[in-house]
Design a protein around this motif. Sequence first.
Motif, PDB file in Angstrom:
ATOM      1  N   THR A  45     -44.210  69.529  21.799  1.00 25.50           N
ATOM      2  CA  THR A  45     -45.199  69.948  20.681  1.00 25.50           C
ATOM      3  C   THR A  45     -45.209  71.542  20.528  1.00 25.50           C
ATOM      4  O   THR A  45     -45.278  72.006  19.376  1.00 25.50           O
ATOM      5  CB  THR A  45     -46.810  69.673  21.174  1.00 25.50           C
ATOM      6  N   GLU A  46     -44.916  72.335  21.562  1.00 27.29           N
ATOM      7  CA  GLU A  46     -44.966  73.871  21.364  1.00 27.29           C
ATOM      8  C   GLU A  46     -43.602  74.095  20.240  1.00 27.29           C
ATOM      9  O   GLU A  46     -44.029  75.248  19.600  1.00 27.29           O
ATOM     10  CB  GLU A  46     -44.683  74.384  22.752  1.00 27.29           C
ATOM     11  N   PHE A  74     -46.356  59.445  21.401  1.00 30.54           N
ATOM     12  CA  PHE A  74     -46.160  60.890  21.263  1.00 30.54           C
ATOM     13  C   PHE A  74     -45.534  61.254  19.779  1.00 30.54           C
ATOM     14  O   PHE A  74     -46.113  62.082  19.233  1.00 30.54           O
ATOM     15  CB  PHE A  74     -45.232  61.244  22.380  1.00 30.54           C
ATOM     16  N   LEU A  75     -44.565  60.523  19.397  1.00 30.82           N
ATOM     17  CA  LEU A  75     -44.023  60.746  18.111  1.00 30.82           C
ATOM     18  C   LEU A  75     -44.787  60.512  16.953  1.00 30.82           C
ATOM     19  O   LEU A  75     -44.847  61.187  16.031  1.00 30.82           O
ATOM     20  CB  LEU A  75     -42.727  59.948  18.055  1.00 30.82           C
ATOM     21  N   ARG A  76     -45.976  59.669  17.217  1.00 31.24           N
ATOM     22  CA  ARG A  76     -46.744  59.375  16.143  1.00 31.24           C
ATOM     23  C   ARG A  76     -47.907  60.528  15.922  1.00 31.24           C
ATOM     24  O   ARG A  76     -48.047  60.820  14.714  1.00 31.24           O
ATOM     25  CB  ARG A  76     -47.647  58.052  16.474  1.00 31.24           C
ATOM     26  N   GLY A  77     -47.899  61.303  16.928  1.00 32.62           N
ATOM     27  CA  GLY A  77     -48.950  62.220  16.968  1.00 32.62           C
ATOM     28  C   GLY A  77     -48.250  63.382  16.301  1.00 32.62           C
ATOM     29  O   GLY A  77     -48.793  64.149  15.421  1.00 32.62           O
ATOM     30  N   SER A 105     -53.044  56.829  22.191  1.00 33.63           N
ATOM     31  CA  SER A 105     -52.836  57.874  21.337  1.00 33.63           C
ATOM     32  C   SER A 105     -52.022  58.947  21.993  1.00 33.63           C
ATOM     33  O   SER A 105     -51.935  59.221  23.273  1.00 33.63           O
ATOM     34  CB  SER A 105     -54.141  58.396  20.793  1.00 33.63           C
ATOM     35  N   ALA A 106     -51.463  59.722  21.328  1.00 34.23           N
ATOM     36  CA  ALA A 106     -50.582  60.875  21.948  1.00 34.23           C
ATOM     37  C   ALA A 106     -51.539  62.070  22.401  1.00 34.23           C
ATOM     38  O   ALA A 106     -52.451  62.365  22.020  1.00 34.23           O
ATOM     39  CB  ALA A 106     -49.848  61.457  20.791  1.00 34.23           C
ATOM     40  N   MET A 107     -51.121  62.496  23.553  1.00 30.51           N
ATOM     41  CA  MET A 107     -51.681  63.712  24.272  1.00 30.51           C
ATOM     42  C   MET A 107     -51.306  64.877  23.779  1.00 30.51           C
ATOM     43  O   MET A 107     -50.348  65.256  23.219  1.00 30.51           O
ATOM     44  CB  MET A 107     -51.679  63.600  25.641  1.00 30.51           C
ATOM     45  N   ALA A 108     -52.488  65.905  23.665  1.00 36.46           N
ATOM     46  CA  ALA A 108     -52.197  67.178  23.291  1.00 36.46           C
ATOM     47  C   ALA A 108     -50.718  67.925  23.755  1.00 36.46           C
ATOM     48  O   ALA A 108     -50.090  68.584  23.312  1.00 36.46           O
ATOM     49  CB  ALA A 108     -53.260  68.277  23.226  1.00 36.46           C
ATOM     50  N   ASN A 109     -50.925  67.728  25.258  1.00 32.91           N
ATOM     51  CA  ASN A 109     -49.733  68.144  26.231  1.00 32.91           C
ATOM     52  C   ASN A 109     -49.346  66.972  27.034  1.00 32.91           C
ATOM     53  O   ASN A 109     -49.926  66.803  28.164  1.00 32.91           O
ATOM     54  CB  ASN A 109     -50.143  69.243  26.815  1.00 32.91           C
ATOM     55  N   ASP A 110     -48.486  66.214  26.529  1.00 32.80           N
ATOM     56  CA  ASP A 110     -47.735  64.946  27.267  1.00 32.80           C
ATOM     57  C   ASP A 110     -46.921  65.528  28.268  1.00 32.80           C
ATOM     58  O   ASP A 110     -45.928  66.240  28.116  1.00 32.80           O
ATOM     59  CB  ASP A 110     -47.171  64.130  26.267  1.00 32.80           C
ATOM     60  N   PRO A 111     -47.306  65.355  29.642  1.00 30.80           N
ATOM     61  CA  PRO A 111     -46.520  65.735  30.878  1.00 30.80           C
ATOM     62  C   PRO A 111     -45.117  65.307  30.834  1.00 30.80           C
ATOM     63  O   PRO A 111     -44.255  66.040  31.377  1.00 30.80           O
ATOM     64  CB  PRO A 111     -47.164  65.364  32.189  1.00 30.80           C
ATOM     65  N   LEU A 112     -44.746  64.013  30.252  1.00 32.04           N
ATOM     66  CA  LEU A 112     -43.583  63.545  30.443  1.00 32.04           C
ATOM     67  C   LEU A 112     -42.733  64.436  28.940  1.00 32.04           C
ATOM     68  O   LEU A 112     -41.583  64.734  29.016  1.00 32.04           O
ATOM     69  CB  LEU A 112     -43.614  62.057  29.825  1.00 32.04           C
ATOM     70  N   PHE A 113     -43.314  64.184  27.680  1.00 37.37           N
ATOM     71  CA  PHE A 113     -42.390  64.593  26.631  1.00 37.37           C
ATOM     72  C   PHE A 113     -42.627  66.208  26.216  1.00 37.37           C
ATOM     73  O   PHE A 113     -41.907  66.658  25.294  1.00 37.37           O
ATOM     74  CB  PHE A 113     -42.852  63.757  25.517  1.00 37.37           C
ATOM     75  N   ASP A 114     -43.591  66.732  26.693  1.00 43.05           N
ATOM     76  CA  ASP A 114     -43.749  68.181  26.679  1.00 43.05           C
ATOM     77  C   ASP A 114     -43.040  68.903  27.635  1.00 43.05           C
ATOM     78  O   ASP A 114     -43.166  70.223  27.818  1.00 43.05           O
ATOM     79  CB  ASP A 114     -45.229  68.848  26.501  1.00 43.05           C
ATOM     80  N   LEU A 115     -42.446  68.359  28.523  1.00 43.92           N
ATOM     81  CA  LEU A 115     -41.521  68.848  29.637  1.00 43.92           C
ATOM     82  C   LEU A 115     -40.638  69.894  29.219  1.00 43.92           C
ATOM     83  O   LEU A 115     -39.987  69.609  28.226  1.00 43.92           O
ATOM     84  CB  LEU A 115     -41.108  67.809  30.512  1.00 43.92           C
ATOM     85  N   HIS A 116     -40.854  71.266  29.727  1.00 43.05           N
ATOM     86  CA  HIS A 116     -39.755  72.155  29.326  1.00 43.05           C
ATOM     87  C   HIS A 116     -38.374  71.947  29.908  1.00 43.05           C
ATOM     88  O   HIS A 116     -38.519  72.236  31.312  1.00 43.05           O
ATOM     89  CB  HIS A 116     -40.085  73.621  29.261  1.00 43.05           C
ATOM     90  N   ILE A 117     -37.273  71.745  29.284  1.00 46.63           N
ATOM     91  CA  ILE A 117     -35.941  71.667  29.945  1.00 46.63           C
ATOM     92  C   ILE A 117     -35.037  72.547  28.888  1.00 46.63           C
ATOM     93  O   ILE A 117     -34.932  72.402  27.805  1.00 46.63           O
ATOM     94  CB  ILE A 117     -35.635  70.153  29.897  1.00 46.63           C
ATOM     95  N   ASP A 118     -34.572  73.378  29.825  1.00 47.02           N
ATOM     96  CA  ASP A 118     -33.540  74.306  29.053  1.00 47.02           C
ATOM     97  C   ASP A 118     -32.293  73.668  28.747  1.00 47.02           C
ATOM     98  O   ASP A 118     -31.458  73.272  29.703  1.00 47.02           O
ATOM     99  CB  ASP A 118     -33.216  75.682  29.951  1.00 47.02           C
ATOM    100  N   ARG A 119     -32.036  73.378  27.476  1.00 51.12           N
ATOM    101  CA  ARG A 119     -30.688  72.714  27.106  1.00 51.12           C
ATOM    102  C   ARG A 119     -29.816  73.635  26.745  1.00 51.12           C
ATOM    103  O   ARG A 119     -28.669  73.161  26.296  1.00 51.12           O
ATOM    104  CB  ARG A 119     -31.082  71.768  25.895  1.00 51.12           C
ATOM    105  N   THR A 120     -29.838  75.110  26.805  1.00 52.46           N
ATOM    106  CA  THR A 120     -29.003  75.926  26.184  1.00 52.46           C
ATOM    107  C   THR A 120     -27.994  75.943  27.434  1.00 52.46           C
ATOM    108  O   THR A 120     -26.726  76.401  26.742  1.00 52.46           O
ATOM    109  CB  THR A 120     -29.672  77.414  26.120  1.00 52.46           C
TER     110      THR A 120
END
Length: 384
Positions: free
Chosen positions: A366-367, A294-297, A2-17
């Motif tokens: 998620t944020e 993660f996407l299913r969540g 199941s998807a985690m509330a704060n997945d350390p891999l997919f909730d990683l903040h990366i500045d794409r700007t």
Amino acid sequence: MSAMANDPLFDLHIDRTQSNSIKWNKYKGQDILPMWVADSDFRAPDAIINALHQHVDHGIFGYGSAPESLTAALIERMKHLYQWEIQPEWIVYLPGLVCGINLAVRALTTPEQAVVCPTPIYPPFKSSAKLAQRELATLPVTLDKQRWLMQLTPSHVTPASRLLLFCNPLNPGGTVYRKEELEQVLAFAEQHDLLVCSDEIHCDLLLEPGCRHTPFASLNDSAAQRSVTLIAPSKTFNIAGLGASMAIIPNPALRKAFLRTRAGIVPDVNVLAYTAAEAAYTQGEPWLEQQLAFLRGHKAKLEAAINALPYLKLHPIEATYLAWIDATALPVPSPHKFFEQAGVGLSPGADFGHPGFVRLNFACRTETLDEALRRITNAINALG
């Protein structure tokens, strides 16, 4: 899993700007969340990044060709996932899937012949016919028991119709066609003597339990001999900017026409793209499984939130990370502009053929999704 509330891999903040991102540059300097183009905000798998590092460290970037090991990995993948046994000579490597759609139109039809495609549909389907100056007919995509399906309407096909552009999983809509539904598409193609170009780029992104992807060409020899199948690791592993796609063309005459049309115009795949594709297909599966969880969540959260609001409707998303939101009941001239003014940048439904809809990309932190839903909710509630 199941998807985690704060997945350390997919909730990683990366500045794409600051990374020359088309997705993020569109609203640069504005307080608008970019949730439009099909480009995830996820860092690619370490296996791909490490393979690219090794190639870069070698320091030479001369001409290359498709590695036999990549071809072998693709053949094994098709056999393992779909029991579809393909041959090496069927594979044509391309620097992108959209050029494959355009090549299919130009290679497999004459100026006097016509193209047929679903609508609403991914915009390059329609533009490929226009750019090639081919007549275009559309088959309506409508709801059938909560699923978006192309209606096989004979009256939309003429004696000039030669090529059906098909999309499975469907973009937009996210429908995964069942085998019996694909057999109906094949019967329609046989009845009207149509070739089929099947865009299957989202085939790895299955979100609904029990859904299984079946390549159109794997149905039987009739399907194989009239088809061009387009696939890529780009959406699955977020490497679209590298440009590595594949056309699988079993029929030698169709393949010859495709290659002849490509010659001298479409460049070869670059060497780094080959490296990334091979790493994706040979080492990327654990990362993919975690991404799907993660996407299913996100899908569950999004469906619940949108369907709890007045004016909006979101039918179940079987595949892709793209939500096709029905906003036809919104009392505004343009749903796309309405949400943009609320700070959420979505794909306008008009681009796909239905201005009353918008498409939302939920392959994000998620944020970001939570903030987008907050802004959408506030904007809807402000309507009264």
